[in-house]
Design an enzyme around this catalytic site. Sequence first.
Site, PDB file in Angstrom:
ATOM      1  CG  HIS A  58      16.117   1.544 -27.018  1.00  0.00           C
ATOM      2  ND1 HIS A  58      16.203   0.357 -27.716  1.00  0.00           N
ATOM      3  CD2 HIS A  58      15.554   2.424 -27.875  1.00  0.00           C
ATOM      4  CE1 HIS A  58      15.726   0.511 -28.936  1.00  0.00           C
ATOM      5  NE2 HIS A  58      15.308   1.767 -29.052  1.00  0.00           N
ATOM      6  CG  ASN A 132      15.342  -1.137 -33.359  1.00  0.00           C
ATOM      7  OD1 ASN A 132      15.809  -0.964 -32.244  1.00  0.00           O
ATOM      8  ND2 ASN A 132      14.442  -0.321 -33.886  1.00  0.00           N
ATOM      9  CE1 TYR A 342      17.378   7.969 -31.441  1.00  0.00           C
ATOM     10  CE2 TYR A 342      19.067   6.709 -30.324  1.00  0.00           C
ATOM     11  CZ  TYR A 342      17.843   6.766 -30.964  1.00  0.00           C
ATOM     12  OH  TYR A 342      17.091   5.629 -31.118  1.00  0.00           O
TER      13      TYR A 342
END
Length: 498
Positions: A58, A132, A342
């Site tokens: 990303h 997404n 993350y």
Amino acid sequence: MAEELKGKVMTTDAGRPVGDNQNSLTLGPRGPVVFEDFLLFEKMAHFNRERVPERVVHAKGSAAYGTFTVTNPDMAKYTTAKLFDKVGKQTPTFLRFSTVGGEKGSADTERDPRGFALKFYTEEGNWDMVGNNTPVFFIRDPLKFSDFIHTQKRDPATNLKSPTMMWDFWSLSPESLHQVTILFSDRGTPDGYRHMNGYSSHTFSLINAKGELFYCKWHFKTKQGIKNFTREEADNMKSVDMDYSQRDLFNAIEKGDFPKWRVQVQIMPEADAATYHINPFDLTKVWPHSDYPVIEVGELELNRNPENYFAEVEQAAFDPKNVAPGMGFSPDKMLQGRLISYPDAHRYRIGVNYNLLPVNEPKCPYSTYNRDGSMRFNANGGSTPNYEPNSFGGPTQHPKYVERPTSYSTSTVGRFSHREHDSDYYTQPGNLFRLMSPDAQERLVGNIGSSLSQVEQRIQDLQINHFYKCDPKYGEGVAKAIGRKIEDIVKKEELVSA
């Protein structure tokens, strides 16, 4: 070196032989990932540190601020989260769109899934929904995430994108068929960010005041209407404007044409999950709307552009672990992996104090004992205690926020094969193919053919056999698109039985 590695047993970085590199360590086949999965965490930690300084995935993104407005008066049936507690209530938001596989300088019209990451600045802390523009993903076990992403990056020898790497992995990972079908359909090349849907993809949970738990999937349906490029149009746009999607979003908001999305949720009562015929925590599967229809929740509007791209977009950090009270997670293995991966990636890329940056900081009061670390740019807690418990009036825990206990049907921890326990890779992508109009099917097989034609026959054969099992017309169409006969690829007995 390649010859030296052939036939060797895979090991961890410390030399421990690996017995299973396909399945995370979970509590039963459908249970959550356990903390002792050293291999998963080693792979994730290494993967998060492979590239400096842009995001590993990303990397190229666009973002805007907006507002979420509640329209459903009945959300209290499902959750105590205060952002849903009355019709008309508004919560400020920040939404970042992105391509997944490309570098920062790549074209944003590439055939690729699109990231749809939302930050809700709620009165009870930030809620980050990392989704997404597709309701499913290529894999369903986080142990395979770094392997998959490597196939979308560059060949270590040529430093070029490699169709062979992609199709080799997909052909050996048939659980990817559903997402591959979406990726090579019209939806793989959206016409900008305003004309596509967003999905949580993962299964999350909601908890009401009675302590009842409901599993859920979030949907964000564009009010601008779906618009996609054909393969030819997307390829042409790469030569005309590498930043088409960024420009389109920024200019629309700048002139007051604020994009909007209808926010919806699918709700599954906790008891249903144990007996539902589809694993509800499998990221490669959808919940059919006929079983769990979408429920209207509210509206999302984007209405303000960032003032400084680096400060607000490049340094934006989304953590799926950030949920408001009355919300929670699920045994979705990919989600469980992301809860660790993350924030770990953010600490590496931005620094341990990334949550203090204005774009990431909660807009409600907050108190934490986390101190020090690189680039600590606030008062750092002053002279107050940096430990708990303390007798100096520091912030304390509150029992009403203790996580709801969750029971699982098994207590066996092991590496359960996700392929052995669910080998139906073909029903949902086949259903999706049959839902497409004939001209959309033709574009799908043409898009696949333009890529698959570049790889060797043995990989073509394996992949086309997968497509054929989804639907014979699907396999036949791809074979024809690369100039081959289906009879030369699919086993004769399968042709007869079809």
